[in-house]
Design a protein around this motif. Structure first.
Motif, PDB file in Angstrom:
ATOM      1  N   PHE A   1      33.152  42.323  41.025  1.00  0.00           N
ATOM      2  CA  PHE A   1      34.046  43.305  41.640  1.00  0.00           C
ATOM      3  C   PHE A   1      33.977  43.233  43.178  1.00  0.00           C
ATOM      4  O   PHE A   1      34.975  42.891  43.842  1.00  0.00           O
ATOM      5  N   ILE A   2      32.834  43.495  43.745  1.00  0.00           N
ATOM      6  CA  ILE A   2      32.729  43.511  45.213  1.00  0.00           C
ATOM      7  C   ILE A   2      32.818  42.086  45.754  1.00  0.00           C
ATOM      8  O   ILE A   2      33.477  41.832  46.773  1.00  0.00           O
TER       9      ILE A   2
ATOM     10  N   ASP B   1      28.816  32.075  40.722  1.00  0.00           N
ATOM     11  CA  ASP B   1      28.771  33.168  39.744  1.00  0.00           C
ATOM     12  C   ASP B   1      28.599  32.532  38.368  1.00  0.00           C
ATOM     13  O   ASP B   1      29.192  31.487  38.092  1.00  0.00           O
ATOM     14  N   ASN B   2      27.814  33.174  37.520  1.00  0.00           N
ATOM     15  CA  ASN B   2      27.612  32.606  36.169  1.00  0.00           C
ATOM     16  C   ASN B   2      28.440  33.328  35.109  1.00  0.00           C
ATOM     17  O   ASN B   2      28.231  33.113  33.919  1.00  0.00           O
TER      18      ASN B   2
ATOM     19  N   ASP C   1      28.323  36.346  34.029  1.00  0.00           N
ATOM     20  CA  ASP C   1      27.441  37.077  33.126  1.00  0.00           C
ATOM     21  C   ASP C   1      28.282  37.945  32.181  1.00  0.00           C
ATOM     22  O   ASP C   1      29.241  38.588  32.621  1.00  0.00           O
TER      23      ASP C   1
ATOM     24  N   TYR D   1      30.475  42.319  31.412  1.00  0.00           N
ATOM     25  CA  TYR D   1      31.833  42.766  31.085  1.00  0.00           C
ATOM     26  C   TYR D   1      32.751  41.556  31.015  1.00  0.00           C
ATOM     27  O   TYR D   1      32.342  40.432  31.340  1.00  0.00           O
TER      28      TYR D   1
ATOM     29  N   LYS E   1      36.877  38.911  35.680  1.00  0.00           N
ATOM     30  CA  LYS E   1      36.289  38.159  36.800  1.00  0.00           C
ATOM     31  C   LYS E   1      37.173  36.966  37.169  1.00  0.00           C
ATOM     32  O   LYS E   1      37.360  36.663  38.345  1.00  0.00           O
TER      33      LYS E   1
ATOM     34  N   ASP F   1      24.044  29.701  37.600  1.00  0.00           N
ATOM     35  CA  ASP F   1      23.084  30.806  37.677  1.00  0.00           C
ATOM     36  C   ASP F   1      22.281  30.691  38.969  1.00  0.00           C
ATOM     37  O   ASP F   1      21.778  29.607  39.280  1.00  0.00           O
TER      38      ASP F   1
ATOM     39  N   LEU G   1      25.231  39.061  46.386  1.00  0.00           N
ATOM     40  CA  LEU G   1      25.724  40.178  45.572  1.00  0.00           C
ATOM     41  C   LEU G   1      25.456  39.977  44.080  1.00  0.00           C
ATOM     42  O   LEU G   1      25.642  40.916  43.302  1.00  0.00           O
TER      43      LEU G   1
ATOM     44  N   TYR H   1      16.930  49.382  37.035  1.00  0.00           N
ATOM     45  CA  TYR H   1      17.894  48.800  37.978  1.00  0.00           C
ATOM     46  C   TYR H   1      17.512  49.138  39.421  1.00  0.00           C
ATOM     47  O   TYR H   1      17.433  48.248  40.286  1.00  0.00           O
TER      48      TYR H   1
ATOM     49  N   LYS I   1      16.396  46.656  42.603  1.00  0.00           N
ATOM     50  CA  LYS I   1      17.112  46.564  43.891  1.00  0.00           C
ATOM     51  C   LYS I   1      16.138  46.816  45.044  1.00  0.00           C
ATOM     52  O   LYS I   1      16.198  46.158  46.081  1.00  0.00           O
TER      53      LYS I   1
ATOM     54  N   VAL J   1      30.758  52.257  44.408  1.00  0.00           N
ATOM     55  CA  VAL J   1      31.944  51.583  44.946  1.00  0.00           C
ATOM     56  C   VAL J   1      33.068  51.612  43.901  1.00  0.00           C
ATOM     57  O   VAL J   1      32.826  51.404  42.714  1.00  0.00           O
TER      58      VAL J   1
ATOM     59  N   ARG K   1      34.359  47.670  38.202  1.00  0.00           N
ATOM     60  CA  ARG K   1      33.699  47.360  36.933  1.00  0.00           C
ATOM     61  C   ARG K   1      34.091  48.380  35.864  1.00  0.00           C
ATOM     62  O   ARG K   1      34.097  49.580  36.134  1.00  0.00           O
TER      63      ARG K   1
END
Ligand SMILES: NC(=O)c1ccc[n+]([C@@H]2O[C@H](COP(=O)([O-])OP(=O)(O)OC[C@H]3O[C@@H](n4cnc5c(N)ncnc54)[C@H](O)[C@@H]3O)[C@@H](O)[C@H]2O)c1
Length: 323
Positions: A13-14, A33-34, A36, A39, A44, A63, A83, A152, A156, A182, A188
């Motif tokens: 998303f971002i 980007d993998n 993931d 979603y 994406k 990855d 990100l 989570y 971070k 965001v 998302r």
């Protein structure tokens, strides 16, 4: 201001919004980007579809924990925007090991590759969740942020500390940006605004967690991207330092008001069923953005009253079944 940028999580998303904005300003952007499966991959793919043929854009599907993939993607970059992450709070409670692997292990791999290829400018996408429930409101970067309440948030915070280590050992210049919830086009689907829009637009019942008095500092993705671009520019300055900087709107929006705004924009009466608050979710977030204003001339523009109708318009166009 332009240069060569690596964006991890570029299809997210971002990340996809950031790639568009940097390319628009003339940057050369490498994305990784993998896809993931947290979603739908199609969302994406749509985020980066318009970029695939852009001459300034190069994309690697892979990855970030795979150094053999990450290193060639990073070669030639002046600065990294990191990100890529597993980003949901609730799923992290069910699967903490994966969160540690991607968010801590992946960040370790990324910083090591930065060191070996000689990239010392990093912007790291962190989260308001690191403040937990104990911090004074509005949340200030001065808060020690040592009491996260979800796996989570802990991962971070660990990522932030890893960045600080690379400043200390290897003279990295790092902007750690703490994003506050965001939203905007392509948000998302697990996040409240997107989920509530989907449910209200199809006359389904919303599970409201708590009595509706919880508050979030919702931040429009355009404001976040403006802050990210200013932070990337800031990393050009001299001197090793790791600065933590909040990026929010600095406004508290009650959950009950958010639901009302979405219902209003959809011309639908929300159906709400009340459930207990979810463990791991903080009660309130609100950013003190004085540091972002001072260091980045950050000046968020989009109020929730303007941003929600914009989001609903996008949702109608994307999914076509809203009123
Ligand atoms: N959206 C928010 O409200 C919010 C708030 C605070 C912080 N953040 C942070 O901002 C960043 C972006 O969030 P988002 O909302 O765009 O999430 P997102 O899930 O849309 O984007 C993350 C991207 O990272 C990719 N990814 C995951 N694991 C990977 C791996 N091992 N290797 C390569 N790519 C991988 C995913 O496929 C995804 O496209 C994340 O670091 C998140 O923690 C987001």
């Amino acid at each position: 201001m332009s240069g060569r940028l690596l964006v991890t999580g570029a299809a997210g998303f971002i990340g996809s919004h950031a790639c568009h904005a940097f390319l628009h300003k003339g940057w050369q952007v490498a994305g990784i980007d993998n896809f993931d499966p947290f979603y739908d991959r199609r969302m994406k793919e749509e985020g980066i579809a318009g970029l695939r043929n852009h001459k300034g854009f190069r994309f690697t599907e892979g990855d970030i924990r795979d150094v053999g993939v990450l290193e060639p993607a990073m070669r030639g970059a002046d600065v990294v925007l990191h990100l890529a992450a597993l980003a949901g709070v609730q799923p992290s409670i069910d699967d903490p090991e994966s969160y540690v692997s991607v968010n801590v292990g992946g960040t370790a791999a990324l910083l090591e590759v930065c060191r070996t290829v000689g990239v010392r400018r990093v912007v790291f996408g962190s989260s308001s969740s690191v403040y937990g429930d104990a911090a004074r409101v509005p949340f200030s970067e001065e808060d020690p942020a040592v009491a996260p309440i979800s796996p989570y948030a802990a991962t971070k915070r660990a990522g932030e500390l890893q960045c600080a280590v690379y400043t200390h050992l290897y003279d990295f210049r790092v902007a750690v940006l703490r994003f506050f919830t965001v939203y905007g086009h392509r948000q998302r689907p697990d996040l409240a605004i997107h989920k509530f829009t989907r449910l209200i637009s199809t006359d389904q019942t919303i599970r409201q967690l708590g009595d509706g008095s919880s508050e979030r500092d919702y931040t429009h993705v355009d404001d976040i991207v403006a802050g990210v671009m200013a932070a990337v520019d800031w990393t050009r300055q001299e001197g090793p330092v790791c600065e933590i900087i909040n990026l929010g709107e600095s406004t508290r929006v009650r959950l009950s008001y958010l639901i009302e705004l979405i219902g209003h924009a959809l011309h639908r009466e929300p159906r709400v069923q009340v459930y207990p608050p979810a463990p791991g979710d903080v009660y309130r977030t609100c950013a003190d953005i004085s540091k972002a204003k001072r260091l980045l001339a950050y000046d968020p523009q989009i109020t929730i009253e303007d941003g929600i109708p914009q989001f609903v318009d996008w949702y109608r166009t994307a999914y076509g079944h809203a009123a």
